[in-house]
Design an enzyme around this catalytic site. Structure first.
Site, PDB file in Angstrom:
ATOM      1  NE  ARG A  29     -34.481 -47.131  -3.955  1.00  0.00           N
ATOM      2  CZ  ARG A  29     -35.319 -46.121  -3.696  1.00  0.00           C
ATOM      3  NH1 ARG A  29     -36.322 -45.867  -4.529  1.00  0.00           N
ATOM      4  NH2 ARG A  29     -35.178 -45.392  -2.615  1.00  0.00           N
ATOM      5  CG  ASP A  62     -37.359 -42.520  -3.792  1.00  0.00           C
ATOM      6  OD1 ASP A  62     -36.753 -42.058  -2.806  1.00  0.00           O
ATOM      7  OD2 ASP A  62     -37.486 -43.731  -4.009  1.00  0.00           O
TER       8      ASP A  62
END
Length: 249
Positions: A152, A167
């Site tokens: 990702r 994140d």
């Protein structure tokens, strides 16, 4: 980016990476995930990949010859690939390591079974990883976790690079709370600052919430984070608030 997996159970990798974000990345050619049957490198009619341990004891040990042949074969295809061993004895996998591995061209994963690997295989390994202080039936699930975490971060895989940069753990802190429509749900309202349109205030609120959430849930992370003077002021205010809330209870 190439992910090459050596496993006794290649079929385990079919479904997890067939859909969602990683599936789309595979379809676009941004990443390639190939699970190789370890028995392809085993000899004899029965293609044996394990044997009893020297010195006695329970269980079986994965033989060195098939694994080392697999590594050498895949290294011929990807000379710069790093070889990763999945093992509960390895270093704890982190978001920071995911970001570093995402810069590699190719990764080779060794998935163990039974009592683990013949010790001599480790001389062929670059890094050894664990995803937590627990034991699973094999290295396939840890390999899937690491592939997902790394893939990702490959450019183009996520719709927005900012999604990865914000994140949890990316800057050493947990992520701030998120809200979406409706503005009020079961009597609970979205914080006013997020509706203000003032980007500076929103950024300051989110940073403050990161600090608060990390202090509440993972205070150990704060020992390793680079903090500004404003961060330290915010943290002290949060500590005082939490102490007061504890007293009030």
């Amino acid at each position: 980016m190439n992910f090459e997996v050596v496993t006794l159970f290649p079929e385990m990798f079919d479904s997890p990476f067939a859909g969602s974000i990683i599936g789309k990345a595979v379809a676009k050619g941004l990443v390639q995930i190939t699970a190789h049957p370890l028995r392809d490198w085993a000899e004899g009619r029965h293609q044996v990949t394990d044997d009893t341990p020297y010195g006695g004891g329970d269980g079986m040990v994965m033989k060195p010859e098939p694994l080392c042949r697999a590594i050498q074969s895949l290294k011929q295809q990807h000379p710069r690939a790093r070889v990763l061993m999945m093992s509960p004895q390895g270093q704890r996998f982190t978001q920071q390591r995911a970001a570093q591995l995402a810069e590699e061209e190719s990764l080779i994963f060794l998935c163990g079974r039974y009592e683990g690997f013949d010790e001599r295989v480790r001389s062929y390994v670059d890094e050894e990883y664990s995803i937590g202080d627990f034991v699973l039936t094999g290295g396939e699930l840890p390999a899937m976790v690491i592939i997902d975490a790394v893939a990702r971060l490959v450019p183009g895989v996520l719709g927005s690079q900012g999604s990865a940069e914000a994140d949890s753990f990316s800057d050493g802190l947990l992520e701030h709370p998120h809200y979406t429509r409706p503005a009020e749900f079961e009597g609970r309202k979205v914080p006013e600052v997020l509706l203000s349109g003032d980007h500076a205030r929103i950024a300051a609120w989110r940073r403050s919430q990161q600090l608060l959430r990390t202090l509440q849930r993972r205070p150990d992370l704060l020992e390793h984070v680079s903090l500004t003077e404003q961060d330290r002021v915010e943290l002290e205010q949060h500590r005082q608030m939490l102490r007061q809330e504890k007293k009030d209870k």
